[in-house]
Each structure stands twice: as C-alpha cells, then as structure tokens.
Design a protein around this motif. Structure first.
Motif, mmCIF file in Angstrom:
data_model
loop_
_atom_site.group_PDB
_atom_site.id
_atom_site.type_symbol
_atom_site.label_atom_id
_atom_site.label_comp_id
_atom_site.label_asym_id
_atom_site.label_seq_id
_atom_site.Cartn_x
_atom_site.Cartn_y
_atom_site.Cartn_z
ATOM 1 N N UNK A 61 0.856 -1.182 0.000
ATOM 2 C CA UNK A 61 0.000 0.000 0.000
ATOM 3 C C UNK A 61 0.891 1.231 0.000
ATOM 4 N N UNK A 62 0.582 2.176 -0.889
ATOM 5 C CA UNK A 62 1.296 3.454 -0.927
ATOM 6 C C UNK A 62 0.332 4.538 -0.486
ATOM 7 N N UNK A 63 0.708 5.266 0.549
ATOM 8 C CA UNK A 63 -0.110 6.382 1.021
ATOM 9 C C UNK A 63 0.671 7.673 0.823
ATOM 10 N N UNK A 64 0.124 8.575 0.004
ATOM 11 C CA UNK A 64 0.741 9.880 -0.222
ATOM 12 C C UNK A 64 0.168 10.876 0.779
ATOM 13 N N UNK A 65 1.037 11.726 1.352
ATOM 14 C CA UNK A 65 0.629 12.621 2.428
ATOM 15 C C UNK A 65 1.594 13.799 2.517
ATOM 16 N N UNK A 66 1.254 14.846 3.288
ATOM 17 C CA UNK A 66 2.117 16.024 3.339
ATOM 18 C C UNK A 66 3.311 15.892 4.270
ATOM 19 N N UNK A 67 3.262 14.958 5.245
ATOM 20 C CA UNK A 67 4.344 14.826 6.218
ATOM 21 C C UNK A 67 4.513 13.360 6.583
ATOM 22 N N UNK A 68 5.651 13.046 7.187
ATOM 23 C CA UNK A 68 5.832 11.740 7.806
ATOM 24 C C UNK A 68 5.948 11.937 9.308
ATOM 25 N N UNK A 69 5.719 10.860 10.056
ATOM 26 C CA UNK A 69 5.848 10.871 11.512
ATOM 27 C C UNK A 69 4.989 11.963 12.136
ATOM 28 N N UNK A 70 3.773 12.092 11.619
ATOM 29 C CA UNK A 70 2.830 13.070 12.152
ATOM 30 C C UNK A 70 1.424 12.647 11.758
ATOM 31 N N UNK A 71 0.434 13.126 12.505
ATOM 32 C CA UNK A 71 -0.959 12.943 12.082
ATOM 33 C C UNK A 71 -1.248 13.974 11.003
ATOM 34 N N UNK A 72 -1.678 13.514 9.842
ATOM 35 C CA UNK A 72 -1.864 14.439 8.743
ATOM 36 C C UNK A 72 -2.858 13.863 7.737
ATOM 37 N N UNK A 73 -3.259 14.710 6.817
ATOM 38 C CA UNK A 73 -4.186 14.329 5.751
ATOM 39 C C UNK A 73 -3.555 13.269 4.851
ATOM 40 N N UNK A 74 -4.397 12.369 4.364
ATOM 41 C CA UNK A 74 -3.971 11.439 3.313
ATOM 42 C C UNK A 74 -4.422 11.997 1.973
ATOM 43 N N UNK A 75 -3.465 12.237 1.068
ATOM 44 C CA UNK A 75 -3.820 12.753 -0.245
ATOM 45 C C UNK A 75 -4.431 11.656 -1.120
ATOM 46 N N UNK A 76 -3.761 10.510 -1.147
ATOM 47 C CA UNK A 76 -4.233 9.418 -1.992
ATOM 48 C C UNK A 76 -3.587 8.123 -1.539
ATOM 49 N N UNK A 77 -4.319 7.029 -1.665
ATOM 50 C CA UNK A 77 -3.805 5.719 -1.277
ATOM 51 C C UNK A 77 -3.998 4.739 -2.422
ATOM 52 N N UNK A 78 -2.940 4.011 -2.763
ATOM 53 C CA UNK A 78 -3.021 2.909 -3.720
ATOM 54 C C UNK A 78 -2.801 1.620 -2.947
ATOM 55 N N UNK A 79 -3.667 0.642 -3.155
ATOM 56 C CA UNK A 79 -3.612 -0.573 -2.356
ATOM 57 C C UNK A 79 -3.487 -1.825 -3.221
ATOM 58 N N UNK A 80 -3.150 -2.926 -2.531
ATOM 59 C CA UNK A 80 -3.108 -4.256 -3.150
ATOM 60 C C UNK A 80 -2.154 -4.322 -4.341
#
Length: 349
Positions: A61-80
């Motif tokens: 699973x790839x999750x694109x987001x604005x930061x790492x190691x923080x609670x933040x918005x998920x821009x987009x997720x590709x799974x499986x």
C-alpha cells in the motif's frame, strides 16, 4: 463482510506464522520528495510530498501525504499492489480527490531507494520524485549519563530476572536480549516476562528496540511486546502504517493512544525515552495519579498523561485501591514475539 469466525481464524493463523521473522522488505518505509507540474495538487503553495509504503497480507500500500511521523491528511492511497522485477508498479492511478479540482493520472514504480512516476495534467507533464527517508531517532545510541542505573549495556543480563526470581531466560546475543520463543506441537513456548531485580520510584528511562519483520501477519498481530512500569504498560508493537490508536506503539495501553504514530518500519531500531512518576497518596487517599511522558523515536507522543487505572482487563472500581505508592519493578513483556532490546538505562528523579 468477514464473519467473526473467519476473522478469528485469520488472527490465529497470523499468530502462528508470526513466529518466523522475515527479511526486511526493501520497499517498506518512508519516502520524501516533490511533485512538479500539478499546481493544484495537493496544496497550491507547496510541491513537497511524502509517501508511506506498507506491506501486509494483501500486498503493498502506498499512502501519499504532506508529512511523515505526524498525524496528517492522506492525499491518496493505492492498495493491493504487487512487486515484480525489483519494483512495485502503480499504473494509470487517479491521483486527485474529486474535491481538489481537475484530476490527473500517474504511472510509476517504487524502487528500494525511490518512488518515480509521470503523468499529464492540463496537457502538461507531471513528475513525481521521492527518495527514501532513512530517519534515525535523535536519541538512538545515547550513552547513559554518569548518574544512570544501567539495566542492559549488551554485556550481560545480571540486572534482570524472571517473575519467580530465577535467572534471565531470554536470548542474549550480539549485544541484545529478546524473548526466547520456541514452538512444540503447534504451541508457543515462551520464556516469560522479564523483570528488573531492583525496584524504582520516579524515573526517566531510555530503551531501544527492534521489531522483526512479519509481513504475512495481520496488522496489530506483529511484534507484540510491552514496557511496564509496575502495572502500567507502554505498548510495543509493529504499528508502521497504522492509525495511531490506543493499542498502537507509543500508546499507554488501553488508556491513551499516541498523539502521533511515530513508528518506523519493522526491522529498524527505535527508541523510547520515558518519564514515569508513580501515584501520590495522603494516607490511603490518592491525591495525584501516575503520569507518563513518552518520546518515541525522539517525537513526543505522550505528555505528562495521567493514568487513571492500571492497564489491565479487570480492576477494582475504587480509584484509591487501583494504584500503589510503593516502588515497582520494570518489566519487558514476553507476548510471544522475539522483539530485540538494547541500551537500557534510567535516571532516578
């Protein structure tokens, strides 16, 4: 929807297979970089973007987001997603949420050290380029100060004992200790929880741990252990890719979730720096609950949090009888997973 019986079967299957540690996956981890050519994605003022690559029973699973190691918005997720020929490919993937404006699609791949992708938006090229983030905790390998009580420095286990007072039965190898877990007739044989020989009051403790990869297990059934101050547990478990819930790494177990999921990928060395202060009493009346502060990989995930009851499944209803003002022992939990520990020391407060 899976039935309760099927979920239980999956959990039991995962618990059995998780005995065997796997090799660290070359793709799993954090990536940081930029996206160019997509001015409306995700925020007009920045091109900076991050990704979290996670693996479970269903693949990657790839999750694109604005930061790492923080609670933040998920821009987009590709799974499986699946790996093939040394890469994890994602093809013709729609990158934009419907409320973000015109969409665009990307085709790319995850490599061991980068994520590369290309696409078109409004007829112009879009280029995504991320590099692996080899984040290292700022307190990793911190030496004990002169006034520290050294509990484990990689040279021996003389400061530890089993619950019954017998010598340490954990595996001592290459400067680390880990629960000695074997399997016989389909059942786990554990070495048992490990306790300090000394008892303590308020302390600041440093500890380093490494959770072995077990990608073929369901999330929340990977690398389970725990750091106990008497009756109070700070959860240790593979939470990389998790939401940061009450049972995740950094949680005061079953009481307070971590403010941030600061977990690194399995196989990486991680740190806890914890300040624990026991309950205070006036006679038999409790006047201050225990408090816990936790820095996980250098990130504060608990901040002087009051602990209103021990982290147990059952306890009395009278708050004054829940807690003890006496000194306590520190415990490393044997939960049936060979989590490794090293560089354990504390300072009395």
């Amino acid at each position: 929807m899976k039935t309760l019986l099927s979920l239980l079967y999956i959990a039991l299957l995962g618990a059995s297979s998780c005995l065997m540690a796997e090799e660290k996956d070359p793709f799993v981890g954090y990536y940081v970089g930029s996206i160019n050519g997509a001015p409306r994605y995700p925020i007009n003022s920045t091109k900076f973007i991050c990704a979290e690559v996670f693996r479970d029973l269903n693949g990657y699973r790839i999750r694109f987001m604005p930061e790492i190691l923080n609670r933040c918005e998920t821009f987009k997720t590709f799974e499986n997603l699946k790996s093939e020929s040394g890469a994890v490919a994602f093809n013709d993937m729609d990158m934009l949420k419907s409320d973000k404006g015109p969409s665009f699609r990307l085709e790319g791949k995850v490599l061991p050290d980068s994520i590369e992708a290309k696409g078109k938006m409004d007829g112009k090229d879009v280029v995504l380029n991320l590099k692996r983030s080899n984040y290292v905790s700022p307190t990793l390998n911190n030496p004990p100060p002169p006034n520290a009580v050294v509990l484990f420095d990689g040279t021996g286990t003389s400061q530890w004992e089993q619950k019954d007072g017998s010598p340490c039965k954990w595996t001592f190898k290459d400067g680390t200790i880990s629960a000695n877990i074997t399997e016989k007739d389909g059942k786990k044989i554990r070495s048992g929880d490990l306790y300090t020989k000394q008892s303590f009051g308020p302390v600041r403790l440093h500890l380093e741990f490494r959770i072995p990869p077990s990608y073929d297990c369901p999330l929340y059934n990977r690398g389970n252990s725990g750091l106990y101050f008497g009756d109070y547990e700070i959860q240790i478990i593979d939470s990389f890719g998790g939401a940061g819930d009450w049972g995740d790494c950094g949680a005061i177990y079953r009481i307070r979730p971590p403010h941030v999921n600061a977990s690194l990928e399995p196989g990486a060395w991680q740190t806890y720096d914890v300040e624990f202060r026991p309950a205070q009493f006036e006679g038999e009346r409790i006047v201050k609950f225990p408090t816990i502060t936790v820095y996980h990989n250098g990130i504060r995930v608990q901040n002087e949090e009051p602990v209103y009851w021990p982290t147990k499944l059952h306890f009395p209803s009278d708050y004054n009888k829940l807690h003890s003002a006496k000194n306590y022992k520190i415990m490393l939990q044997d939960h049936g997973f060979p989590v490794e520990y090293r560089n354990i020391w504390l300072v009395n407060l």
